[in-house]
Design an enzyme around this catalytic site. Structure first.
Site, PDB file in Angstrom:
ATOM      1  N   LYS A 165       0.883  -1.236   0.127  1.00 48.58           N
ATOM      2  CA  LYS A 165       0.098  -0.007  -0.073  1.00 48.58           C
ATOM      3  C   LYS A 165       0.810   1.286  -0.024  1.00 48.58           C
ATOM      4  O   LYS A 165       0.826   2.064  -0.940  1.00 48.58           O
ATOM      5  CB  LYS A 165      -0.622  -0.115   1.179  1.00 48.58           C
ATOM      6  CG  LYS A 165      -1.836  -1.086   1.292  1.00 48.58           C
ATOM      7  CD  LYS A 165      -2.818  -0.939   2.438  1.00 48.58           C
ATOM      8  CE  LYS A 165      -2.194  -1.028   3.739  1.00 48.58           C
ATOM      9  NZ  LYS A 165      -1.518  -2.183   3.962  1.00 48.58           N
ATOM     10  N   GLU A 191       1.986   7.074  10.915  1.00 47.25           N
ATOM     11  CA  GLU A 191       3.187   6.627  10.137  1.00 47.25           C
ATOM     12  C   GLU A 191       4.578   6.375  10.922  1.00 47.25           C
ATOM     13  O   GLU A 191       4.528   6.997  12.033  1.00 47.25           O
ATOM     14  CB  GLU A 191       3.591   7.883   9.381  1.00 47.25           C
ATOM     15  CG  GLU A 191       2.692   7.997   8.150  1.00 47.25           C
ATOM     16  CD  GLU A 191       3.130   7.086   7.028  1.00 47.25           C
ATOM     17  OE1 GLU A 191       4.043   7.515   6.253  1.00 47.25           O
ATOM     18  OE2 GLU A 191       2.635   5.973   6.769  1.00 47.25           O
ATOM     19  N   ARG A 192       5.186   5.546  10.554  1.00 47.35           N
ATOM     20  CA  ARG A 192       6.251   5.180  11.537  1.00 47.35           C
ATOM     21  C   ARG A 192       7.239   6.218  11.052  1.00 47.35           C
ATOM     22  O   ARG A 192       7.218   6.935   9.861  1.00 47.35           O
ATOM     23  CB  ARG A 192       7.300   4.024  11.010  1.00 47.35           C
ATOM     24  CG  ARG A 192       6.274   2.703  11.432  1.00 47.35           C
ATOM     25  CD  ARG A 192       6.958   1.606  10.449  1.00 47.35           C
ATOM     26  NE  ARG A 192       5.771   0.267  10.584  1.00 47.35           N
ATOM     27  CZ  ARG A 192       4.928   0.001   9.741  1.00 47.35           C
ATOM     28  NH1 ARG A 192       4.507   0.800   8.887  1.00 47.35           N
ATOM     29  NH2 ARG A 192       4.099  -1.080  10.160  1.00 47.35           N
TER      30      ARG A 192
END
Length: 482
Positions: A165, A191-192
């Protein structure tokens, strides 16, 4: 209207913390209570920012922390300034990276000149919306052919963990932002930090940072930050649509993290969960975010959203609620990913409201239908092939299988994002080249070619060029994907 305060009367309120439960903070006031959605700063250093969610009684408000509550204790001072959480808006935000509070996180000076607006704003009224019928090209064959995006629409990238993705979204950023006549805004929900840093470099290397705004509520931040960062991003996007009268490309990764943050907040607030543990307000919260993404007569917001599918279960409430808001659904398949067919887009499950003779034109619609029918027939024949072998099929069915397998490989494509891992040069392909290639494969023009010749190429003519090169040893001509 006063742009710095959203036209609201500022009224300072003072109180003290009464209870702290994770990210949920109760504050008791002696005087009038702050309004719902208003901002509080809590603690001696005023580093904890809390948004009021509900009034518990005539003296107490309950809020969700948008920053870490580590070290916060009962009895600490709290102050409400009489306005909601606000973020900067304006052209000064372009090329910058922000958090949910509108603070810059790119190690550059803060944005001073821009006005600030509340992250809570009503959606555009139905009479002010302007429906459009225009295709937004991505340069990715499988999407442009089978699930074309609508300018001003909402598209979802659905898939479980590890099916691509984020890679697909980053490739769309590279292909679309450079050619997009407008402003791009990337919103990272959960998000990382590694992904955020990589994305910043990708946008910078693509030369489109000056027309892009990035805003992140990262995975290690409080659930309140992840729950509200989407609203903050939409406030920024609405400025460019409504005030600057521009088209905005809004990319969100990942909308499931917004739902997940809402579940965390709901649990901490003591609400009784609904089916599968989700918050009872799931539909309302998601609608409050999605309905702000709309067209007006002077501008538009086009959204592409990654949607994580828990355990590959497409009946999950978070997934089904998201489906209802979208004009295009791009479904990623773990089975195709395991076969190395990247992007791993499922051609039979992906769909778009634009895929009609009126939306894309008769030729595009005819080719897309033929591709889908061929792949569907192949899907029906797979069980027979597994049990008896392809030799037991009729001659016509064998031709269908050969055609379908070549179509599957032609719809693969090398990406710029993965070039360093695969060693294959990136290919962005025009819609005309995609249609021409599919027509030729459907007409059995490549029935004598090995399947691998059509794998990970751009234009279909590259299969002929590479095959001829192998046979003659001649150098290959420079590629042109027009």
């Amino acid at each position: 209207m006063n742009g710095s305060q959203d036209g609201q009367q500022r009224r300072t309120a003072h109180g003290r913390t009464h209870a702290v439960r994770g990210s949920v903070v109760d504050v008791r006031f002696d005087g009038p209570l702050p309004e719902v959605h208003h901002r509080l700063v809590v603690g001696a250093a005023e580093k904890v920012v809390v948004e009021v969610v509900e009034h518990v009684d005539d003296r107490t408000v309950r809020g969700i922390a948008l920053t870490s509550t580590q070290g916060l204790a009962r009895g600490e001072a709290a102050r409400g300034d009489g306005y909601p959480v606000r973020v900067p808006v304006g052209r000064e935000t372009l090329g910058r990276m922000f958090n949910v509070l509108g603070e810059t996180i790119d190690r550059k000076p803060p944005v001073e000149a821009a006005h600030r607006r509340s992250i809570h704003r009503p959606p555009v009224g139905l009479t002010d919306q302007a429906p459009q019928q225009e295709i937004l090209h991505t340069g990715i064959k499988a999407i442009d052919l089978l699930a074309p995006l609508e300018r001003g629409g909402k598209a979802g990238l659905f898939g479980g963990a590890g099916v691509g993705k984020t890679v697909l979204l980053m490739e769309m950023i590279r292909n679309m932002v450079a050619a997009y006549e407008g402003v791009s805004l990337f919103c990272g929900i959960g998000e990382r930090s590694r992904e955020a840093e990589e994305l910043y470099r990708e946008v910078q290397d693509a030369g489109v940072l000056d027309d892009t705004v990035l805003i992140f509520g990262q995975m290690n931040e409080a659930p309140g930050a992840r729950f509200r960062v989407g609203h903050a991003a939409l406030t920024m996007a609405e400025y460019f649509r409504d005030d600057a009268k521009q088209d905005v490309l809004l990319l969100i990764d990942n909308i499931f993290r917004f739902v997940q943050a809402g579940t965390e907040v709901s649990g901490l607030m003591g609400r009784f969960p609904s089916r599968l543990g989700y918050q009872p307000t799931l539909g309302t919260e998601l609608s409050g975010l999605e309905e702000r993404i709309a067209n007006t007569k002077t501008g538009s917001i086009t959204s592409v959203q990654a949607v994580y599918v828990p355990a590959d279960d497409f009946t999950d409430p978070a997934v089904t609620h998201t489906f209802t808001h979208l004009s295009a659904s791009i479904v990623l398949s773990r089975d195709r990913a395991s076969q190395g067919l990247y992007p791993a887009i499922n051609p039979l499950d992906s769909s778009s409201n634009m895929l009609s003779p009126r939306g894309v034109g008769p030729r595009h619609y005819r080719v897309a239908r033929a591709v889908r029918e061929t792949l569907a027939q192949y899907e029906d024949l797979k069980d027979i092939i597994a049990m008896l072998g392809i030799e037991e099929l009729s001659r016509e069915d064998q031709r269908v299988v050969n055609r379908a397998r070549r179509l599957e490989r032609f719809l693969t494509q090398p990406f710029a994002v993965t070039e360093q891992f695969t060693g294959r040069e990136a290919q962005a392909v025009s819609l005309e080249a995609t249609l021409r290639g599919c027509e030729r494969v459907l007409n059995d023009a490549f029935s004598e070619y090995p399947e691998q010749a059509l794998y990970m190429i751009g234009r279909v003519e590259q299969a002929e060029e590479q095959t001829a090169q192998k046979q003659t040893g001649a150098p290959q001509e420079p590629e042109d994907n027009a």
